[in-house]
Design a protein around this motif. Structure first.
Motif, mmCIF file in Angstrom:
data_model
loop_
_atom_site.group_PDB
_atom_site.id
_atom_site.type_symbol
_atom_site.label_atom_id
_atom_site.label_comp_id
_atom_site.label_asym_id
_atom_site.label_seq_id
_atom_site.Cartn_x
_atom_site.Cartn_y
_atom_site.Cartn_z
ATOM 1 N N ALA A 146 -10.263 46.571 27.135
ATOM 2 C CA ALA A 146 -11.206 45.603 26.581
ATOM 3 C C ALA A 146 -12.468 45.519 27.438
ATOM 4 O O ALA A 146 -13.577 45.386 26.912
ATOM 5 C CB ALA A 146 -10.548 44.230 26.473
ATOM 6 N N GLY A 147 -12.295 45.600 28.759
ATOM 7 C CA GLY A 147 -13.461 45.596 29.640
ATOM 8 C C GLY A 147 -14.352 46.809 29.415
ATOM 9 O O GLY A 147 -15.582 46.705 29.434
ATOM 10 N N GLY A 148 -13.739 47.969 29.170
ATOM 11 C CA GLY A 148 -14.521 49.170 28.879
ATOM 12 C C GLY A 148 -15.276 49.057 27.567
ATOM 13 O O GLY A 148 -16.435 49.505 27.470
ATOM 14 N N LYS A 149 -14.650 48.460 26.558
ATOM 15 C CA LYS A 149 -15.335 48.248 25.285
ATOM 16 C C LYS A 149 -16.532 47.318 25.481
ATOM 17 O O LYS A 149 -17.618 47.550 24.921
ATOM 18 C CB LYS A 149 -14.370 47.650 24.256
ATOM 19 N N ALA A 150 -16.340 46.253 26.271
ATOM 20 C CA ALA A 150 -17.442 45.331 26.545
ATOM 21 C C ALA A 150 -18.595 46.045 27.231
ATOM 22 O O ALA A 150 -19.770 45.848 26.888
ATOM 23 C CB ALA A 150 -16.939 44.177 27.415
ATOM 24 N N ALA A 151 -18.273 46.910 28.191
ATOM 25 C CA ALA A 151 -19.310 47.645 28.919
ATOM 26 C C ALA A 151 -20.102 48.558 27.993
ATOM 27 O O ALA A 151 -21.320 48.729 28.154
ATOM 28 C CB ALA A 151 -18.673 48.458 30.044
ATOM 29 N N SER A 152 -19.425 49.127 26.983
ATOM 30 C CA SER A 152 -20.121 50.030 26.061
ATOM 31 C C SER A 152 -21.151 49.303 25.217
ATOM 32 O O SER A 152 -22.101 49.915 24.718
ATOM 33 C CB SER A 152 -19.105 50.751 25.156
ATOM 34 N N VAL A 153 -20.971 47.984 25.059
ATOM 35 C CA VAL A 153 -21.945 47.170 24.326
ATOM 36 C C VAL A 153 -23.038 46.677 25.272
ATOM 37 O O VAL A 153 -24.229 46.737 24.955
ATOM 38 C CB VAL A 153 -21.242 45.970 23.647
ATOM 39 N N ARG A 154 -22.651 46.206 26.425
ATOM 40 C CA ARG A 154 -23.620 45.608 27.359
ATOM 41 C C ARG A 154 -24.635 46.607 27.896
ATOM 42 O O ARG A 154 -25.714 46.216 28.338
ATOM 43 C CB ARG A 154 -22.862 44.942 28.506
ATOM 44 N N LYS A 155 -24.305 47.891 27.872
ATOM 45 C CA LYS A 155 -25.236 48.892 28.411
ATOM 46 C C LYS A 155 -26.352 49.230 27.418
ATOM 47 O O LYS A 155 -27.334 49.880 27.781
ATOM 48 C CB LYS A 155 -24.491 50.166 28.778
ATOM 49 N N LEU A 156 -26.240 48.774 26.177
ATOM 50 C CA LEU A 156 -27.225 49.113 25.156
ATOM 51 C C LEU A 156 -28.541 48.382 25.394
ATOM 52 O O LEU A 156 -28.578 47.278 25.936
ATOM 53 C CB LEU A 156 -26.677 48.771 23.767
#
Length: 250
Positions: free
Chosen positions: A125-135
């Motif tokens: 879940a943390g990795g999924k969050a990171a994939s959004v926050r880096k945009l």
């Protein structure tokens, strides 16, 4: 002389009703696990149950859907189970059936729906969050009757995880705390395990609540946090339009 009756707790009925909502959701998820053998289908059904709950308790200004988050530079996130986003001012793009493509500027929060909390799912879940926050997120000024509002700084995107239970014997205890992603970009701000409790760090420190009423507590705390973020930034549509004129695109 007879004793006076104590004060009546007028909130008891409300708490009981909210506890029942939590029990109903737990039953629906349990029924899916018992009747659906295919893990992917079971996961999709449970995502739909969580989406229904979010939609029922969040105001209409917030839409909730499964999808990808995209930006004006052509990047996109991994697929996200539950995205909470502004639907009033920002349309989704390139939608196909249930696959939503949501501009990053519109996103308030992202959640993963999993069968339980454990080390791997928290990291996932943390990795999924990171994939959004880096945009990349744009923001432009807004004209109004009295002049112009300055571009709004994009707010931090909330991320979390929801599940029917925790896999640890102590629920949301020491093991959970040890493995909870607690720094950006993987930070998980909040979550709910129906059979074990809920958590958030909205006040700057990890707060845990027990099972009873955890779902509604989690939703109300999330709603309060969403309110504090205000409106989503005004998207710069010219930045998205520029993608069409990039070399190599015909």
């Amino acid at each position: 002389m007879a004793k006076k009756a104590g004060p009546v707790d007028d909130t008891a009925w409300m708490k009981e009703a909210f506890v029942d909502v939590q029990a109903e959701l737990a039953i629906k998820i349990k029924r899916a696990s018992q009747s659906i053998e295919h893990a992917g289908t079971q996961g999709s059904v449970n995502e739909d149950h969580w989406i229904d709950i979010f939609r029922a308790y969040l105001p209409n200004r917030y839409e909730v859907a499964t999808g990808f988050v995209i930006d004006s530079e052509g990047n996109r996130s991994e697929q996200i189970d539950l995205v909470i986003f502004d639907r009033h001012f920002t349309p989704t793009l390139l939608d196909q059936q249930k696959h939503r493509y949501i501009p990053a500027e519109a996103v308030y929060a992202v959640f993963e729906s999993k069968p339980h909390f454990d080390k791997d799912y928290l990291e996932y879940a943390g990795g999924k969050a990171a994939s959004v926050r880096k945009l990349h997120r744009t923001s432009v000024a807004i004209a109004h009757a009295g002049g112009t509002f300055k571009p709004k700084d994009p707010f931090p995107i909330i991320a979390g995880i929801v599940a029917p239970k925790s896999s640890w014997a102590d629920g949301l205890g020491a093991s959970f705390n040890k493995h909870l992603p607690s720094s950006l970009p993987e930070l998980l701000d909040c979550g709910c395990a129906l059979n074990d409790g809920a958590f958030d760090n909205f006040d700057g420190a990890l707060k845990l609540v027990p099972k009873e009423g955890a779902l509604i507590y989690f939703l109300f705390r999330l709603l309060s946090k969403l309110q504090s973020l205000g409106s989503a930034p005004a998207i710069d549509w010219s930045a998205y339009a520029a993608i069409i004129n990039k070399p190599g695109i015909t």
